[in-house]
Design an enzyme around this catalytic site. Structure first.
Site, PDB file in Angstrom:
ATOM      1  N   ASP A  89      -7.969   3.408   1.714  1.00 15.88           N
ATOM      2  CA  ASP A  89      -6.991   3.807   2.730  1.00 15.88           C
ATOM      3  C   ASP A  89      -7.716   4.456   3.902  1.00 15.88           C
ATOM      4  O   ASP A  89      -8.312   5.519   3.746  1.00 15.88           O
ATOM      5  CB  ASP A  89      -5.990   4.778   2.111  1.00 15.88           C
ATOM      6  CG  ASP A  89      -4.795   5.036   2.998  1.00 15.88           C
ATOM      7  OD1 ASP A  89      -4.836   4.671   4.192  1.00 15.88           O
ATOM      8  OD2 ASP A  89      -3.815   5.618   2.502  1.00 15.88           O
ATOM      9  N   CYS A 145      -1.077   0.934   7.175  1.00 18.90           N
ATOM     10  CA  CYS A 145      -2.511   0.664   7.370  1.00 18.90           C
ATOM     11  C   CYS A 145      -2.914  -0.645   6.696  1.00 18.90           C
ATOM     12  O   CYS A 145      -2.989  -1.692   7.329  1.00 18.90           O
ATOM     13  CB  CYS A 145      -3.361   1.811   6.831  1.00 18.90           C
ATOM     14  SG  CYS A 145      -3.087   3.393   7.657  1.00 18.90           S
ATOM     15  N   ARG A 146      -3.177  -0.567   5.411  1.00 18.57           N
ATOM     16  CA  ARG A 146      -3.753  -1.710   4.696  1.00 18.57           C
ATOM     17  C   ARG A 146      -2.795  -2.878   4.509  1.00 18.57           C
ATOM     18  O   ARG A 146      -3.163  -4.029   4.769  1.00 18.57           O
ATOM     19  CB  ARG A 146      -4.281  -1.254   3.333  1.00 18.57           C
ATOM     20  CG  ARG A 146      -5.380  -0.220   3.455  1.00 18.57           C
ATOM     21  CD  ARG A 146      -5.711   0.410   2.122  1.00 18.57           C
ATOM     22  NE  ARG A 146      -4.610   1.275   1.681  1.00 18.57           N
ATOM     23  CZ  ARG A 146      -4.538   1.843   0.493  1.00 18.57           C
ATOM     24  NH1 ARG A 146      -5.501   1.647  -0.396  1.00 18.57           N
ATOM     25  NH2 ARG A 146      -3.520   2.620   0.178  1.00 18.57           N
ATOM     26  N   SER A 147      -1.580  -2.617   4.041  1.00 18.72           N
ATOM     27  CA  SER A 147      -0.688  -3.752   3.744  1.00 18.72           C
ATOM     28  C   SER A 147      -0.233  -4.513   4.989  1.00 18.72           C
ATOM     29  O   SER A 147      -0.151  -5.741   4.943  1.00 18.72           O
ATOM     30  CB  SER A 147       0.489  -3.336   2.857  1.00 18.72           C
ATOM     31  OG  SER A 147       1.260  -2.322   3.448  1.00 18.72           O
ATOM     32  N   ASN A 153       2.533   1.579   3.938  1.00 18.34           N
ATOM     33  CA  ASN A 153       2.818   0.353   4.682  1.00 18.34           C
ATOM     34  C   ASN A 153       2.555   0.494   6.180  1.00 18.34           C
ATOM     35  O   ASN A 153       3.216  -0.121   6.999  1.00 18.34           O
ATOM     36  CB  ASN A 153       4.268  -0.117   4.414  1.00 18.34           C
ATOM     37  CG  ASN A 153       4.577  -1.521   4.888  1.00 18.34           C
ATOM     38  OD1 ASN A 153       5.700  -1.793   5.295  1.00 18.34           O
ATOM     39  ND2 ASN A 153       3.622  -2.420   4.841  1.00 18.34           N
ATOM     40  N   CYS A 206       0.867  -1.178   0.000  1.00 18.98           N
ATOM     41  CA  CYS A 206       0.000   0.000   0.000  1.00 18.98           C
ATOM     42  C   CYS A 206       0.900   1.224   0.000  1.00 18.98           C
ATOM     43  O   CYS A 206       2.122   1.109  -0.050  1.00 18.98           O
ATOM     44  CB  CYS A 206      -1.012   0.001   1.155  1.00 18.98           C
ATOM     45  SG  CYS A 206      -0.340   0.235   2.798  1.00 18.98           S
TER      46      CYS A 206
END
Length: 155
Positions: free
Chosen positions: A124, A14-16, A12, A9
């Site tokens: 995000d 939040c999402r990933s 690196n 993401c």
């Protein structure tokens, strides 16, 4: 043969990292061996830091933990990993731009697995107040990682 998966993401944090921990959990629960999962950022802003506290809290609420330290994607990742997942269209276009010609990694959008077309973008949650967006991203990752496992890793 070991399969290597890299979640990407923008920063690196939040999402990933959520997707990384979820994929590790999904693979472990399915008792699939020889899968290595990591995550990285497209940008360098947060390198060396831990994930956003809201991401860590969301994982903790589901009995999961992340010890990941933010890193930025590097050229060799495109040959070391079998699958590199982006979370949205911007991630995907940046991954396609960064990928060296002839690299091994298959570039995929995580949300293309198991999620309805209108929900395939894992948004995000960084700029949202509170943790709701992190929970939504977590739930999307669970569905997508399970679907990917069934479609690609359990053959």
């Amino acid at each position: 043969m070991t399969k290597k998966i890299l979640m990407i993401c923008l920063g690196n944090i939040c999402r990933s990292p959520i997707a990384e921990v979820v994929m590790v959990d999904v693979v472990a629960k399915a008792k699939v061996n020889d899968v290595v999962v990591d995550s990285a950022a497209i940008g360098s802003w947060h390198v060396g830091n831990r994930a956003d506290p809201r991401a860590l809290s969301t994982l903790q609420q589901h009995g999961l933990k992340s010890t990941h330290i933010v890193r930025q994607i590097k050229k060799q990742d495109f040959d070391e990993f079998d699958y590199i997942f982006g979370m949205d269209e911007e991630n995907m276009s940046e991954l396609r731009r960064l990928a060296p010609k002839g690299s091994k990694a298959e570039l995929l959008m995580l949300g293309d697995f198991g999620l309805p077309k209108e929900k395939r973008i894992i948004e995000d949650p960084y700029y949202q107040r509170g943790a709701e967006g992190f929970e939504v991203a977590y739930q999307q990752c669970v569905v997508a990682c399970q679907a990917f496992l069934q479609q690609r890793l359990q053959k």
